[in-house]
Design a protein around this motif. Structure first.
Motif, PDB file in Angstrom:
ATOM      1  N   VAL A 103     -11.133 -63.075  -8.787  1.00 54.23           N
ATOM      2  CA  VAL A 103     -10.853 -63.045  -7.344  1.00 54.23           C
ATOM      3  C   VAL A 103     -12.101 -62.609  -6.579  1.00 54.23           C
ATOM      4  O   VAL A 103     -12.444 -63.194  -5.547  1.00 54.23           O
ATOM      5  CB  VAL A 103      -9.650 -62.124  -7.042  1.00 54.23           C
ATOM      6  N   ALA A 104     -12.795 -61.580  -7.077  1.00 55.37           N
ATOM      7  CA  ALA A 104     -14.016 -61.115  -6.409  1.00 55.37           C
ATOM      8  C   ALA A 104     -15.085 -62.199  -6.424  1.00 55.37           C
ATOM      9  O   ALA A 104     -15.788 -62.405  -5.425  1.00 55.37           O
ATOM     10  CB  ALA A 104     -14.533 -59.852  -7.082  1.00 55.37           C
ATOM     11  N   TYR A 105     -15.212 -62.909  -7.529  1.00 56.18           N
ATOM     12  CA  TYR A 105     -16.185 -64.008  -7.601  1.00 56.18           C
ATOM     13  C   TYR A 105     -15.821 -65.102  -6.606  1.00 56.18           C
ATOM     14  O   TYR A 105     -16.682 -65.604  -5.878  1.00 56.18           O
ATOM     15  CB  TYR A 105     -16.239 -64.581  -9.019  1.00 56.18           C
TER      16      TYR A 105
ATOM     17  N   LEU B  89      -9.106 -59.598 -11.426  1.00 51.33           N
ATOM     18  CA  LEU B  89      -9.819 -59.018 -10.283  1.00 51.33           C
ATOM     19  C   LEU B  89     -11.266 -59.514 -10.213  1.00 51.33           C
ATOM     20  O   LEU B  89     -11.792 -59.739  -9.118  1.00 51.33           O
ATOM     21  CB  LEU B  89      -9.780 -57.499 -10.353  1.00 51.33           C
ATOM     22  N   SER B  90     -11.915 -59.722 -11.345  1.00 55.24           N
ATOM     23  CA  SER B  90     -13.276 -60.257 -11.350  1.00 55.24           C
ATOM     24  C   SER B  90     -13.306 -61.692 -10.845  1.00 55.24           C
ATOM     25  O   SER B  90     -14.205 -62.080 -10.089  1.00 55.24           O
ATOM     26  CB  SER B  90     -13.869 -60.208 -12.754  1.00 55.24           C
TER      27      SER B  90
ATOM     28  N   GLY C 153     -11.866 -59.575   0.783  1.00 52.28           N
ATOM     29  CA  GLY C 153     -10.736 -60.235   1.435  1.00 52.28           C
ATOM     30  C   GLY C 153     -10.728 -59.998   2.927  1.00 52.28           C
ATOM     31  O   GLY C 153     -10.488 -60.923   3.714  1.00 52.28           O
TER      32      GLY C 153
ATOM     33  N   LEU D 228     -13.079 -52.663  -8.781  1.00 53.90           N
ATOM     34  CA  LEU D 228     -12.768 -54.074  -8.557  1.00 53.90           C
ATOM     35  C   LEU D 228     -11.687 -54.247  -7.502  1.00 53.90           C
ATOM     36  O   LEU D 228     -11.734 -55.202  -6.716  1.00 53.90           O
ATOM     37  CB  LEU D 228     -12.346 -54.733  -9.875  1.00 53.90           C
TER      38      LEU D 228
ATOM     39  N   CYS E 145     -12.360 -56.365  -4.103  1.00 56.69           N
ATOM     40  CA  CYS E 145     -11.491 -57.468  -3.679  1.00 56.69           C
ATOM     41  C   CYS E 145     -10.932 -57.218  -2.284  1.00 56.69           C
ATOM     42  O   CYS E 145     -10.833 -58.154  -1.479  1.00 56.69           O
ATOM     43  CB  CYS E 145     -10.361 -57.660  -4.679  1.00 56.69           C
TER      44      CYS E 145
ATOM     45  N   LEU F 138     -13.951 -64.918  -3.862  1.00 62.15           N
ATOM     46  CA  LEU F 138     -14.047 -64.495  -2.465  1.00 62.15           C
ATOM     47  C   LEU F 138     -15.485 -64.309  -1.992  1.00 62.15           C
ATOM     48  O   LEU F 138     -15.802 -64.585  -0.842  1.00 62.15           O
ATOM     49  CB  LEU F 138     -13.292 -63.181  -2.254  1.00 62.15           C
TER      50      LEU F 138
END
Length: 101
Positions: free
Chosen positions: A35-37, A32-33, A86, A78, A82, A39
């Motif tokens: 993906v967040a980074y 999740l980290s 997104g 998180l 995300c 995005l």
């Protein structure tokens, strides 16, 4: 205090054995980290710099993992991050699409 603030914490603790809880949280938080980074914050970097950033992200996720094990809603946060990033990226893509034509 028997309750925690995290729904994911309750789900993992109730359905996993105690040996794999650390690694389950670590893998979930790391994915999740990343993906967040990707995005929200990633820029086009050379390969070596990108590998360095992801290694530091993996080390930083250890700190988040300890907070997740205590019962704080890190994994839930998180997930929300995300989802919001997104939606933002999807809307930005849809807004830029007609302008290119």
């Amino acid at each position: 205090m028997d309750t925690s603030f995290s729904l994911v914490y309750e789900l993992i603790i109730n359905y996993r054995d105690s040996v794999n809880v650390f690694w389950a949280f670590y893998i979930i938080n790391l994915i999740l980290s990343a993906v967040a980074y990707k995005l929200g914050f990633a820029k086009q970097l050379p390969v070596l710099k990108s590998v360095f950033v992801y290694i530091l992200l993996a080390i930083g996720t250890l700190i988040l993992n300890f907070f997740s094990l205590v019962g704080y809603p890190i994994t839930d946060s998180l997930l929300v991050i995300c989802a919001v990033l997104g939606i933002y990226r999807f809307r930005l893509h849809r807004q830029r699409k007609p302008n290119k034509r």
